[in-house]
Design an enzyme around this catalytic site. Structure first.
Site, PDB file in Angstrom:
ATOM      1  N   ALA A  77       0.840  -1.202   0.000  1.00 36.23           N
ATOM      2  CA  ALA A  77       0.000   0.000   0.000  1.00 36.23           C
ATOM      3  C   ALA A  77       0.872   1.247   0.000  1.00 36.23           C
ATOM      4  O   ALA A  77       2.028   1.219   0.434  1.00 36.23           O
ATOM      5  CB  ALA A  77      -0.912  -0.001   1.226  1.00 36.23           C
ATOM      6  N   ASP A  78       0.298   2.325  -0.476  1.00 30.91           N
ATOM      7  CA  ASP A  78       0.952   3.623  -0.414  1.00 30.91           C
ATOM      8  C   ASP A  78      -0.126   4.691  -0.253  1.00 30.91           C
ATOM      9  O   ASP A  78      -1.156   4.638  -0.929  1.00 30.91           O
ATOM     10  CB  ASP A  78       1.776   3.900  -1.672  1.00 30.91           C
ATOM     11  CG  ASP A  78       2.737   5.049  -1.451  1.00 30.91           C
ATOM     12  OD1 ASP A  78       3.829   4.785  -0.913  1.00 30.91           O
ATOM     13  OD2 ASP A  78       2.388   6.200  -1.757  1.00 30.91           O
ATOM     14  N   THR A  79       0.109   5.616   0.652  1.00 33.39           N
ATOM     15  CA  THR A  79      -0.850   6.693   0.924  1.00 33.39           C
ATOM     16  C   THR A  79      -0.207   8.032   0.599  1.00 33.39           C
ATOM     17  O   THR A  79       0.943   8.278   0.970  1.00 33.39           O
ATOM     18  CB  THR A  79      -1.292   6.674   2.406  1.00 33.39           C
ATOM     19  OG1 THR A  79      -1.883   5.405   2.697  1.00 33.39           O
ATOM     20  CG2 THR A  79      -2.290   7.783   2.709  1.00 33.39           C
TER      21      THR A  79
END
Length: 194
Positions: A77-79
């Site tokens: 994931a990446d935010t």
């Protein structure tokens, strides 16, 4: 609960304590397999809304060995925080963190989390968007937050679950957990169908 995944081992490619806690609270057993030094660069021509999913998929490319057995599903994931079409990543230092928070205060911004679920044979990816409005916050309160909480590992220089979120977030539209760092509702749905 997720019977379709009984034959898989869930691997989480993240050192984020927030992501780890969210998976734990979802009742999902997982193993942490985060690797240091994974390249998080992206093409300058990529629109801000496409960056987190691009990075989640790019991170998954570094784990081919862990997926070789065919018995694992990797969660990457990446935010990112987007203000006026510009990405506010993780601040390098206190000055940059203060600058980011001063830019965000009194405005609405978007928090986008891209997630990739990857096995040896398939990949499913998605992005979840949450609109967040931060109220006007004095320089003194921003300084207090940065000095005490040191939010250098957080996109946009803040954690909604921390003090600044409690006193400064006026309104959110969408998933709270997405802002924390993992869109649990969508993740559960995608894992259920994986």
């Amino acid at each position: 609960m997720l019977e379709n995944l009984d034959r898989y081992k869930i691997l989480l490619a993240s050192n984020s304590p927030r992501r780890q806690e969210l998976l734990k609270e979802m009742g999902i057993d997982y193993e942490i397999v985060a690797k240091p030094g994974i390249d998080e660069s992206y093409p300058d021509t990529l629109e801000a809304k496409a960056v987190p999913e691009f990075l989640a998929k790019k991170k998954a490319e570094s784990y081919a060995e862990e997926l070789a057995d065919g018995q694992s599903v990797l969660v990457t994931a990446d935010t990112v925080v987007v203000l006026d079409k510009q990405i506010l990543g993780k601040p390098r230092d206190a000055m940059e963190a203060r600058d980011m928070l001063r830019r965000l205060q009194g405005k609405c911004h978007r928090v986008l989390t891209g997630v990739a679920l990857t096995s040896r044979d398939k990949q499913v990816s998605f992005t979840v968007k949450t609109k967040v409005t931060m109220r006007e916050i004095s320089h003194e309160l921003i300084d207090h937050y940065v000095d005490k909480y040191r939010p250098f590992d957080k996109a946009g220089a803040y954690g909604i679950q921390e003090w600044i979120g409690l006193i400064g977030i006026d309104h959110i539209e969408g998933s709270y957990q997405n802002v924390v760092g993992l869109p649990t509702q969508r993740l559960f749905a995608e894992l259920s169908n994986f």
